[in-house]
Write a protein that holds these residues in place. Structure first.
Motif, PDB file in Angstrom:
ATOM      1  N   LEU A  16       0.837  -1.206   0.000  1.00 42.07           N
ATOM      2  CA  LEU A  16       0.000   0.000   0.000  1.00 42.07           C
ATOM      3  C   LEU A  16       0.872   1.257   0.000  1.00 42.07           C
ATOM      4  N   LEU A  17       1.925   1.235   0.806  1.00 44.47           N
ATOM      5  CA  LEU A  17       2.853   2.368   0.826  1.00 44.47           C
ATOM      6  C   LEU A  17       3.465   2.602  -0.554  1.00 44.47           C
ATOM      7  N   LEU A  18       3.944   1.528  -1.183  1.00 45.34           N
ATOM      8  CA  LEU A  18       4.549   1.663  -2.504  1.00 45.34           C
ATOM      9  C   LEU A  18       3.556   2.208  -3.525  1.00 45.34           C
ATOM     10  N   GLN A  19       2.332   1.733  -3.448  1.00 45.28           N
ATOM     11  CA  GLN A  19       1.303   2.196  -4.382  1.00 45.28           C
ATOM     12  C   GLN A  19       1.044   3.692  -4.194  1.00 45.28           C
ATOM     13  N   GLU A  20       0.899   4.120  -2.951  1.00 50.04           N
ATOM     14  CA  GLU A  20       0.656   5.548  -2.681  1.00 50.04           C
ATOM     15  C   GLU A  20       1.834   6.399  -3.139  1.00 50.04           C
ATOM     16  N   LEU A  21       3.054   5.944  -2.876  1.00 50.32           N
ATOM     17  CA  LEU A  21       4.239   6.710  -3.263  1.00 50.32           C
ATOM     18  C   LEU A  21       4.385   6.801  -4.772  1.00 50.32           C
ATOM     19  N   GLN A  22       4.026   5.732  -5.488  1.00 51.39           N
ATOM     20  CA  GLN A  22       4.105   5.772  -6.944  1.00 51.39           C
ATOM     21  C   GLN A  22       3.110   6.777  -7.524  1.00 51.39           C
ATOM     22  N   GLN A  23       1.992   6.964  -6.862  1.00 49.49           N
ATOM     23  CA  GLN A  23       0.991   7.913  -7.336  1.00 49.49           C
ATOM     24  C   GLN A  23       1.361   9.350  -6.970  1.00 49.49           C
ATOM     25  N   ASN A  24       2.023   9.526  -5.803  1.00 47.30           N
ATOM     26  CA  ASN A  24       2.412  10.858  -5.374  1.00 47.30           C
ATOM     27  C   ASN A  24       3.558  10.733  -4.373  1.00 47.30           C
ATOM     28  N   ALA A  25       4.771  10.897  -4.865  1.00 45.15           N
ATOM     29  CA  ALA A  25       5.958  10.738  -4.015  1.00 45.15           C
ATOM     30  C   ALA A  25       6.149  11.898  -3.047  1.00 45.15           C
ATOM     31  N   LEU A 150       1.527   1.445 -12.421  1.00 39.65           N
ATOM     32  CA  LEU A 150       1.954   1.249 -11.042  1.00 39.65           C
ATOM     33  C   LEU A 150       2.419  -0.192 -10.880  1.00 39.65           C
ATOM     34  N   ILE A 151       3.491  -0.387 -10.153  1.00 38.60           N
ATOM     35  CA  ILE A 151       3.948  -1.733  -9.841  1.00 38.60           C
ATOM     36  C   ILE A 151       3.176  -2.170  -8.607  1.00 38.60           C
ATOM     37  N   THR A 152       2.396  -3.227  -8.763  1.00 41.42           N
ATOM     38  CA  THR A 152       1.548  -3.716  -7.677  1.00 41.42           C
ATOM     39  C   THR A 152       1.945  -5.141  -7.297  1.00 41.42           C
ATOM     40  N   HIS A 153       1.426  -5.566  -6.160  1.00 42.94           N
ATOM     41  CA  HIS A 153       1.682  -6.927  -5.697  1.00 42.94           C
ATOM     42  C   HIS A 153       1.148  -7.944  -6.700  1.00 42.94           C
ATOM     43  N   GLU A 154       0.043  -7.632  -7.370  1.00 43.28           N
ATOM     44  CA  GLU A 154      -0.550  -8.547  -8.344  1.00 43.28           C
ATOM     45  C   GLU A 154       0.416  -8.857  -9.484  1.00 43.28           C
ATOM     46  N   ILE A 155       1.172  -7.856  -9.931  1.00 40.26           N
ATOM     47  CA  ILE A 155       2.147  -8.075 -11.001  1.00 40.26           C
ATOM     48  C   ILE A 155       3.237  -9.010 -10.516  1.00 40.26           C
ATOM     49  N   VAL A 156       3.741  -8.782  -9.315  1.00 39.68           N
ATOM     50  CA  VAL A 156       4.831  -9.595  -8.769  1.00 39.68           C
ATOM     51  C   VAL A 156       4.356 -11.019  -8.517  1.00 39.68           C
ATOM     52  N   LYS A 157       3.114 -11.185  -8.098  1.00 39.88           N
ATOM     53  CA  LYS A 157       2.579 -12.534  -7.843  1.00 39.88           C
ATOM     54  C   LYS A 157       2.555 -13.361  -9.115  1.00 39.88           C
ATOM     55  N   CYS A 158       2.481 -12.718 -10.268  1.00 35.52           N
ATOM     56  CA  CYS A 158       2.469 -13.447 -11.532  1.00 35.52           C
ATOM     57  C   CYS A 158       3.763 -14.209 -11.779  1.00 35.52           C
TER      58      CYS A 158
END
Length: 160
Positions: A16-25, A150-158
Protein backbone atom coordinates in the motif's frame (compact mmCIF):
# COMPACT_ATOMS: atom_id res chain seq x y z
CA UNK A 1 10.66 -14.03 -6.57
CA UNK A 2 10.90 -11.82 -3.49
CA UNK A 3 13.87 -12.23 -1.19
CA UNK A 4 12.97 -13.42 2.35
CA UNK A 5 14.04 -10.10 3.88
CA UNK A 6 11.79 -8.24 1.43
CA UNK A 7 8.77 -10.43 2.21
CA UNK A 8 8.43 -8.76 5.62
CA UNK A 9 8.81 -5.29 4.10
CA UNK A 10 6.39 -6.13 1.30
CA UNK A 11 3.42 -7.24 3.33
CA UNK A 12 0.02 -5.75 2.50
CA UNK A 13 0.91 -2.45 4.22
CA UNK A 14 4.27 -2.27 2.44
CA UNK A 15 2.55 -2.67 -0.91
CA UNK A 16 0.00 0.00 0.00
CA UNK A 17 2.85 2.37 0.83
CA UNK A 18 4.55 1.66 -2.50
CA UNK A 19 1.30 2.20 -4.38
CA UNK A 20 0.66 5.55 -2.68
CA UNK A 21 4.24 6.71 -3.26
CA UNK A 22 4.11 5.77 -6.94
CA UNK A 23 0.99 7.91 -7.34
CA UNK A 24 2.41 10.86 -5.37
CA UNK A 25 5.96 10.74 -4.01
CA UNK A 26 5.45 14.09 -2.26
CA UNK A 27 2.98 12.79 0.32
CA UNK A 28 4.04 13.54 3.89
CA UNK A 29 4.66 10.71 6.35
CA UNK A 30 1.52 11.86 8.15
CA UNK A 31 -0.65 11.64 5.01
CA UNK A 32 0.88 8.30 4.03
CA UNK A 33 0.22 7.00 7.53
CA UNK A 34 -3.42 8.02 7.35
CA UNK A 35 -3.81 6.27 4.00
CA UNK A 36 -2.19 2.98 5.06
CA UNK A 37 -3.05 2.88 8.77
CA UNK A 38 0.38 3.59 10.30
CA UNK A 39 1.84 6.34 12.46
CA UNK A 40 4.23 8.86 10.88
CA UNK A 41 7.29 7.31 12.61
CA UNK A 42 6.24 3.84 11.43
CA UNK A 43 5.92 5.11 7.84
CA UNK A 44 9.35 6.76 8.05
CA UNK A 45 10.87 3.54 9.41
CA UNK A 46 9.25 1.39 6.69
CA UNK A 47 10.38 3.74 3.94
CA UNK A 48 13.94 3.87 5.31
CA UNK A 49 14.06 0.06 5.40
CA UNK A 50 12.71 -0.19 1.84
CA UNK A 51 15.34 2.32 0.70
CA UNK A 52 18.11 0.39 2.45
CA UNK A 53 16.86 -2.87 0.89
CA UNK A 54 16.99 -1.25 -2.55
CA UNK A 55 13.23 -1.57 -3.11
CA UNK A 56 12.77 2.22 -3.25
CA UNK A 57 15.54 3.64 -5.40
CA UNK A 58 14.46 7.26 -5.76
CA UNK A 59 11.71 9.84 -5.94
CA UNK A 60 10.86 11.58 -9.20
CA UNK A 61 9.04 14.56 -10.61
CA UNK A 62 7.04 14.36 -13.84
CA UNK A 63 7.90 17.19 -16.22
CA UNK A 64 5.90 18.56 -19.16
CA UNK A 65 8.66 18.53 -21.77
CA UNK A 66 6.65 20.66 -24.20
CA UNK A 67 6.58 23.50 -21.65
CA UNK A 68 10.40 23.34 -21.62
CA UNK A 69 10.63 23.68 -25.40
CA UNK A 70 11.08 19.95 -26.09
CA UNK A 71 7.79 18.96 -27.77
CA UNK A 72 9.22 16.13 -29.89
CA UNK A 73 9.90 12.64 -28.58
CA UNK A 74 11.29 9.76 -30.59
CA UNK A 75 12.30 6.16 -30.09
CA UNK A 76 15.53 5.43 -31.94
CA UNK A 77 16.75 1.90 -32.48
CA UNK A 78 20.40 1.23 -33.25
CA UNK A 79 21.75 -1.91 -34.84
CA UNK A 80 25.02 -3.27 -36.23
CA UNK A 81 27.93 -1.65 -34.43
CA UNK A 82 31.18 -1.92 -36.33
CA UNK A 83 33.68 -3.32 -33.84
CA UNK A 84 32.04 -1.82 -30.73
CA UNK A 85 30.47 -3.69 -27.86
CA UNK A 86 26.78 -3.12 -27.08
CA UNK A 87 27.67 -2.04 -23.54
CA UNK A 88 30.11 0.54 -24.85
CA UNK A 89 27.60 1.92 -27.35
CA UNK A 90 24.82 2.06 -24.75
CA UNK A 91 27.12 3.93 -22.37
CA UNK A 92 28.16 6.45 -25.04
CA UNK A 93 24.61 6.97 -26.30
CA UNK A 94 23.45 7.50 -22.71
CA UNK A 95 25.80 10.49 -22.45
CA UNK A 96 23.97 12.46 -25.15
CA UNK A 97 21.87 15.10 -23.33
CA UNK A 98 18.72 14.54 -25.39
CA UNK A 99 18.69 10.82 -24.57
CA UNK A 100 16.21 10.33 -21.71
CA UNK A 101 16.47 6.55 -21.56
CA UNK A 102 18.78 4.03 -23.16
CA UNK A 103 18.43 0.25 -23.17
CA UNK A 104 20.64 -2.58 -24.36
CA UNK A 105 18.22 -5.09 -25.90
CA UNK A 106 18.10 -8.42 -27.69
CA UNK A 107 16.85 -8.94 -31.22
CA UNK A 108 17.74 -7.24 -34.48
CA UNK A 109 18.46 -3.97 -32.65
CA UNK A 110 21.11 -3.74 -29.98
CA UNK A 111 20.33 -0.40 -28.34
CA UNK A 112 17.07 1.54 -28.04
CA UNK A 113 17.03 5.18 -26.98
CA UNK A 114 14.16 7.47 -26.02
CA UNK A 115 15.09 11.01 -27.04
CA UNK A 116 13.57 14.49 -26.95
CA UNK A 117 14.06 17.45 -29.27
CA UNK A 118 12.83 20.98 -29.74
CA UNK A 119 12.30 20.76 -33.51
CA UNK A 120 12.72 18.51 -36.53
CA UNK A 121 16.13 20.08 -37.12
CA UNK A 122 17.17 19.41 -33.53
CA UNK A 123 15.99 15.79 -33.84
CA UNK A 124 18.00 15.48 -37.06
CA UNK A 125 21.14 16.52 -35.19
CA UNK A 126 20.46 13.95 -32.47
CA UNK A 127 19.93 11.24 -35.09
CA UNK A 128 23.20 12.28 -36.74
CA UNK A 129 24.99 11.92 -33.39
CA UNK A 130 23.46 8.49 -32.84
CA UNK A 131 24.39 7.34 -36.34
CA UNK A 132 28.04 7.43 -35.23
CA UNK A 133 27.28 4.32 -33.16
CA UNK A 134 25.11 2.32 -35.55
CA UNK A 135 22.39 2.45 -38.16
CA UNK A 136 19.49 4.44 -36.61
CA UNK A 137 15.80 3.72 -37.17
CA UNK A 138 13.65 6.55 -35.82
CA UNK A 139 10.00 6.44 -34.76
CA UNK A 140 8.31 9.68 -33.69
CA UNK A 141 6.07 9.43 -30.64
CA UNK A 142 2.67 10.86 -31.60
CA UNK A 143 0.97 10.27 -28.26
CA UNK A 144 1.46 8.31 -25.08
CA UNK A 145 -0.79 5.27 -25.18
CA UNK A 146 -0.63 4.72 -21.44
CA UNK A 147 0.77 6.47 -18.42
CA UNK A 148 3.37 4.56 -16.45
CA UNK A 149 1.85 1.52 -14.82
CA UNK A 150 1.95 1.25 -11.04
CA UNK A 151 3.95 -1.73 -9.84
CA UNK A 152 1.55 -3.72 -7.68
CA UNK A 153 1.68 -6.93 -5.70
CA UNK A 154 -0.55 -8.55 -8.34
CA UNK A 155 2.15 -8.08 -11.00
CA UNK A 156 4.83 -9.59 -8.77
CA UNK A 157 2.58 -12.53 -7.84
CA UNK A 158 2.47 -13.45 -11.53
CA UNK A 159 6.16 -14.45 -11.38
CA UNK A 160 6.10 -16.21 -8.03
Amino acid sequence: MALPMNEKLLDETGWLLLQELQQNARLSYSELGQRVGLSSPAVADRMRKMEEAGIITGYRTEINLGKLGLPMMAIIRLGSFAGQSCNSVAAQVGQIPEVLECYRVTGSDSVIAKVVAGSVEHLGKVVDQLSLYGLPTTSLVISKGRESRLITHEIVKCVE
